[in-house]
Scaffold this active site. Structure first.
Site, PDB file in Angstrom:
ATOM      1  N   THR A 185      20.938  29.957 -13.603  1.00 32.00           N
ATOM      2  CA  THR A 185      21.786  29.517 -14.710  1.00 32.00           C
ATOM      3  C   THR A 185      21.665  28.017 -14.879  1.00 32.00           C
ATOM      4  O   THR A 185      21.446  27.284 -13.923  1.00 32.00           O
ATOM      5  CB  THR A 185      23.270  29.844 -14.473  1.00 32.00           C
ATOM      6  OG1 THR A 185      23.653  29.219 -13.258  1.00 32.00           O
ATOM      7  CG2 THR A 185      23.506  31.312 -14.398  1.00 32.00           C
ATOM      8  N   GLU A 330      23.933  35.801 -16.789  1.00 29.42           N
ATOM      9  CA  GLU A 330      24.540  36.746 -15.836  1.00 29.42           C
ATOM     10  C   GLU A 330      24.692  38.151 -16.414  1.00 29.42           C
ATOM     11  O   GLU A 330      25.065  39.078 -15.714  1.00 29.42           O
ATOM     12  CB  GLU A 330      25.935  36.244 -15.413  1.00 29.42           C
ATOM     13  CG  GLU A 330      25.937  34.999 -14.557  1.00 29.42           C
ATOM     14  CD  GLU A 330      25.950  33.721 -15.378  1.00 29.42           C
ATOM     15  OE1 GLU A 330      25.494  33.737 -16.550  1.00 29.42           O
ATOM     16  OE2 GLU A 330      26.410  32.695 -14.868  1.00 29.42           O
TER      17      GLU A 330
HETATM   18  P1  AMP Z   1      23.337  30.976 -20.796  1.00 30.27           P
HETATM   19  O1  AMP Z   1      23.577  31.776 -19.591  1.00 30.27           O
HETATM   20  O2  AMP Z   1      22.581  29.723 -20.534  1.00 30.27           O
HETATM   21  O3  AMP Z   1      22.761  31.784 -21.895  1.00 30.27           O
HETATM   22  O4  AMP Z   1      24.756  30.477 -21.321  1.00 30.27           O
HETATM   23  C1  AMP Z   1      25.801  31.363 -21.579  1.00 30.27           C
HETATM   24  C2  AMP Z   1      26.904  30.646 -22.298  1.00 30.27           C
HETATM   25  O5  AMP Z   1      26.471  30.217 -23.587  1.00 30.27           O
HETATM   26  C3  AMP Z   1      28.107  31.515 -22.587  1.00 30.27           C
HETATM   27  O6  AMP Z   1      28.948  31.640 -21.470  1.00 30.27           O
HETATM   28  C4  AMP Z   1      28.745  30.780 -23.741  1.00 30.27           C
HETATM   29  O7  AMP Z   1      29.531  29.690 -23.304  1.00 30.27           O
HETATM   30  C5  AMP Z   1      27.562  30.231 -24.499  1.00 30.27           C
HETATM   31  N1  AMP Z   1      27.242  31.109 -25.631  1.00 30.27           N
HETATM   32  C6  AMP Z   1      26.301  32.062 -25.697  1.00 30.27           C
HETATM   33  N2  AMP Z   1      26.285  32.630 -26.922  1.00 30.27           N
HETATM   34  C7  AMP Z   1      27.249  32.033 -27.649  1.00 30.27           C
HETATM   35  C8  AMP Z   1      27.743  32.179 -28.981  1.00 30.27           C
HETATM   36  N3  AMP Z   1      27.213  33.043 -29.835  1.00 30.27           N
HETATM   37  N4  AMP Z   1      28.761  31.389 -29.357  1.00 30.27           N
HETATM   38  C9  AMP Z   1      29.315  30.488 -28.512  1.00 30.27           C
HETATM   39  N5  AMP Z   1      28.886  30.290 -27.254  1.00 30.27           N
HETATM   40  C10 AMP Z   1      27.872  31.055 -26.821  1.00 30.27           C
END
Ligand code: AMP
Length: 543
Positions: A185, A330
Site C-alpha cells: 500500500t 486491500e
Molecule cells: P489505494 O489502495 O492506493 O488504491 O488507495 C485506496 C484509497 O483511495 C481509499 O481508501 C480511498 O481513500 C481512496 N479512494 C479510492 N477510490 C476513491 C473514490 N472513488 N473516491 C474517493 N476516494 C477514493
C-alpha cells in the site's frame, strides 16, 4: 452432510486456459515499450505463459517465491503474471514512482528473488538492485536487439531467456488459498504494508468485477486498463478480462492524453479504467485538438473521487458513461461501483449527477458498514457519516508480517480509514480519509466535497483542501488551487462560485494559489506534505 460437487480449486492460470481455449483469437493490443503497436491474442498469451512457467521452473523457482515486476501494462507483463502464478510463485508489483530507497525497502521486505523490468526503468533498477541482496536475476522485458547496456550482473533479455524452453508444461495443482500476488500500500505515513492476494481471492474478485452492475464486461468488449498493473492489483483487469474473453488494449508507457486518445479511437476500446488525473489530461487533449469517442461505452474512474464536472463532460460532450468506483489495494481492489439501480435509473439532469458522483454500491462478496468511533452502526440515512468497514473473500485478512493489525477486528471487519455515509438503497459516498476530515466546532467537514466543488470552476485545474488550526473552531478549511494554463481566477470568484452550493459553515476561510499540488506515487493528493508546506500559514483574522 457435505455437498457432492467437485473440488475444483480457483486458480489464476485456469483463467488464461479458459481465455486461450474459448476466446483464443481475441486480440491483445499493446503500445510496446520499444515503440510500435504489438498484436497478439489469448491463445498466444496462454502458450507464452506456459513457456514462462516452464522457464521459471528450470531456474529453480518454487511455490511461494516472490517475483517482482516493474513494468507498464503490455502483453509481456500479462503473460508474466500467469507464468509466475502457474508455478505457484507470487507476482509482486513495484511502483516505479516511489523513491528508490522505498522501493529497495519493499523489495527487501518481500525478499524478491527475480525482477522483471521494462527498459524504461533500468536506470532506476541500477540504483536499487545493489541494495537488495535477495535479488538473483533481472529479466528485461525486451529482446536482444533492444537490450540496454548495463553494468549490473545477472541481467538477461526476456525473449532470449524465454526461448530456451518450449511451452509443453502442466500448471501446478495448488491449493486455491496459495498466495498469487503481492502489492504494497502507498501509505502516506509509516512503512508500506504488503497485501497478499490468493488465487482464490483473485478469481472471486473477477467474478464480482465483471457483473453487469459492476464493470459490465463481456467477450464483445475491448477493455483498456490504463490503470497500471502496479496500482492496486491493476484493478483486477488481468484476470477479469480473460475470464470473460474481453479483448485488451494496453497503453504501455503512453499515459498522456494524446497517446490514450489514439488507442481509444484506433483500437475501438469499449471500456476503460484509470484514476481521475488520466482523464483530466484526456479531456484537456480533446478540448484542444478535437476528436470523439464513438466506440467507448464507459470509463471506470476510481482511486480518488471523480469530480462531477468530469462525469458531466464525458456524458454531455462524448456520450460516455462514467462508472465511479471506490476500492483499495486491500480489497483486490473493488469495493463499490456506481451503476444505477432501478431506484435511480429514471433520474435526470442534476439529480442523476448527484447519484453518479457517489462511489456506488458493492457487489455480492463485499460487505460494508459505517460505524462511530465506538463501533456502533450508523444509520443509512444518506447524510450521517462515520468509519467505513468492510469484509469479504477478496478483502485482506491481515497485512504481510502482521503489520497494521489494529485495522482488523476479531469479526473480520477491516477499517478502511475512509469516512463515508450510505443511503437507503446501499449507495456509499466517501466524504474523506479519517485523517483528512476537517473537524470544525465538533462537526466534520468533507475536504473531498469542497475539492470536487472547486474543480467545477472553469478556471481551476486542481484543488486541495486541508484543515488548518483555528483558535475558536479548532480547524477550518483552507482551499489550495492550481489555476488552469492561461487562466487567472480571483479568490472572490472561486468563493462566489462555491457559495450556495454547500452549507455556509463549510465555506473555506481562505483560498491560496500554488503552481503545483504534491501527489503520492499513485496520484492521490499528498496531504501530509501540503500540511507540512503550510505549517506556518495563518488564517486571516485567526492570529
Ligand atoms: P489505494 O489502495 O492506493 O488504491 O488507495 C485506496 C484509497 O483511495 C481509499 O481508501 C480511498 O481513500 C481512496 N479512494 C479510492 N477510490 C476513491 C473514490 N472513488 N473516491 C474517493 N476516494 C477514493
Amino acid at each position: 452432510m457435505l455437498g457432492l460437487m467437485q473440488d475444483w480449486p480457483m486458480l489464476c492460470h485456469r483463467v488464461i486456459d479458459h481465455a486461450g481455449l474459448y476466446h483464443g483469437g481475441r486480440e491483445i493490443v499493446s503500445r510496446s515499450v520499444e515503440g510500435p503497436i504489438h498484436r497478439t491474442n489469448y491463445k498466444e498469451v496462454r502458450e507464452r505463459s506456459l513457456q514462462m512457467a516452464k522457464r521459471l521452473e528450470k531456474d529453480g523457482i518454487k511455490v511461494g517465491d516472490r517475483m517482482a515486476t516493474m513494468a507498464w501494462n503490455t502483453w509481456r507483463h500479462l503473460e508474466a503474471w500467469f507464468g509466475i502464478t502457474g508455478v505457484g510463485a507470487i507476482y509482486h508489483t513495484l511502483n516505479p514512482r516511489l523513491f528508490p530507497d522505498q522501493i529497495a525497502w519493499i523489495m527487501n521486505d518481500a525478499e524478491d528473488r527475480f525482477l522483471f523490468v521494462d527498459i524504461t526503468f533500468m536506470p532506476l533498477i541500477e540504483k536499487i538492485a545493489p541494495m537488495v541482496p535477495s535479488l538473483e536475476k533481472v529479466i528485461v522485458f525486451t529482446d536482444a536487439a533492444h537490450m540496454p547496456e548495463t553494468a549490473l550482473p545477472n541481467v538477461v533479455a526476456y525473449e532470449d531467456w524465454l526461448a530456451e524452453v518450449d511451452s509443453d508444461f502442466e500448471w501446478l495443482e495448488l491449493d486455491e488459498k496459495t498466495a498469487a500476488g503481492m502489492c504494497y500500500t502507498s501509505g502516506t505515513t509509516g512503512d508500506p504494508k504488503g497485501v497478499v492476494y490468493s488465487h482464490r481471492s483473485n478469481i472471486l474478485h473477477s467474478y464480482m468485477a465483471v457483473q453487469p452492475d459492476m464493470m459490465n464486461l463481456g467477450s464483445s468488449d475491448r477493455m483498456m486498463p490504463v490503470v497500471p498493473f502496479f496500482h492496486a492489483n491493476g484493478w483486477g483487469t488481468a484476470f477479469s478480462c480473460p475470464m470473460v474473453g474481453a479483448g485488451m488494449v494496453m497503453p504501455g508507457p503512453g499515459m498522456d492524453g494524446q497517446s490514450i486518445y489514439e488507442l481509444l479511437s484506433e483500437e475501438r476500446v469499449t471500456v476503460t479504467a484509470a484514476v481521475p488525473t488520466v482523464w483530466l489530461s484526456l479531456l484537456q487533449h480533446l478540448d484542444k485538438s478535437g476528436g470523439d469517442l464513438p466506440d467507448l461505452k464507459s470509463v471506470i474512474i476510481g482511486g480518488s473521487a471523480a469530480p462531477r464536472s468530469m462525469i458531466k463532460a464525458f456524458k454531455e460532450k462524448y456520450d460516455v458513461d462514467v462508472l465511479h468506483a471506490w476500492g483499495m489495494t486491500e480489497m483486490s481492489p473493488i469495493g463499490t461501483i456506481c451503476s444505477l439501480k432501478p431506484e435511480y435509473a429514471a433520474l435526470e439532469g442534476d439529480q442523476r449527477y448527484d447519484i453518479l458522483t457517489k462511489q456506488g454500491h458493492p457487489p455480492f462478496g463485499v460487505e460494508m458498514k459505517i460505524t462511530d468511533d465506538d463501533n456502533k452502526p450508523i444509520d443509512w440515512d444518506g447524510k450521517s457519516f462515520g468509519r467505513l468497514k468492510v469484509r469479504g473473500p477478496a478483502v485482506a485478512s491481515s497485512y504481510y508480517k502482521n503489520r497494521g493489525a489494529e485495522q482488523f477486528d476479531e469479526r473480520g471487519w477491516f477499517d478502511t480509514g475512509d469516512v463515508a455515509y450510505m443511503d437507503q438503497y446501499g449507495y456509499m459516498q466517501i466524504t474523506d480519509r479519517s485523517k483528512d476530515v476537517i473537524k470544525s466546532g465538533g462537526e466534520w467537514i468533507s475536504s473531498i466535497d469542497l475539492e470536487n466543488l472547486a474543480v467545477g470552476h472553469p478556471e481551476v485545474a486542481e484543488a486541495a483542501v486541508i484543515g488548518v488550526h483555528h483558535p475558536k473552531w479548532d480547524e477550518r478549511p483552507l482551499l489550495i488551487i492550481v489555476k488552469k494554463d492561461g487562466a487567472n481566477p480571483s479568490k472572490e470568484s472561486i468563493l462566489q462560485f462555491m457559495d450556495g452550493k454547500i452549507a455556509k459553515w463549510w465555506m473555506p476561510d481562505d483560498v491560496i494559489f500554488v503552481s503545483e499540488i504534491p501527489h503520492t506515487a499513485t496520484g492521490k493528493i499528498l496531504k501530509t506534505k501540503l500540511r507540512e508546506q503550510l505549517k506556518d500559514y495563518k488564517l486571516p483574522g485567526a492570529a
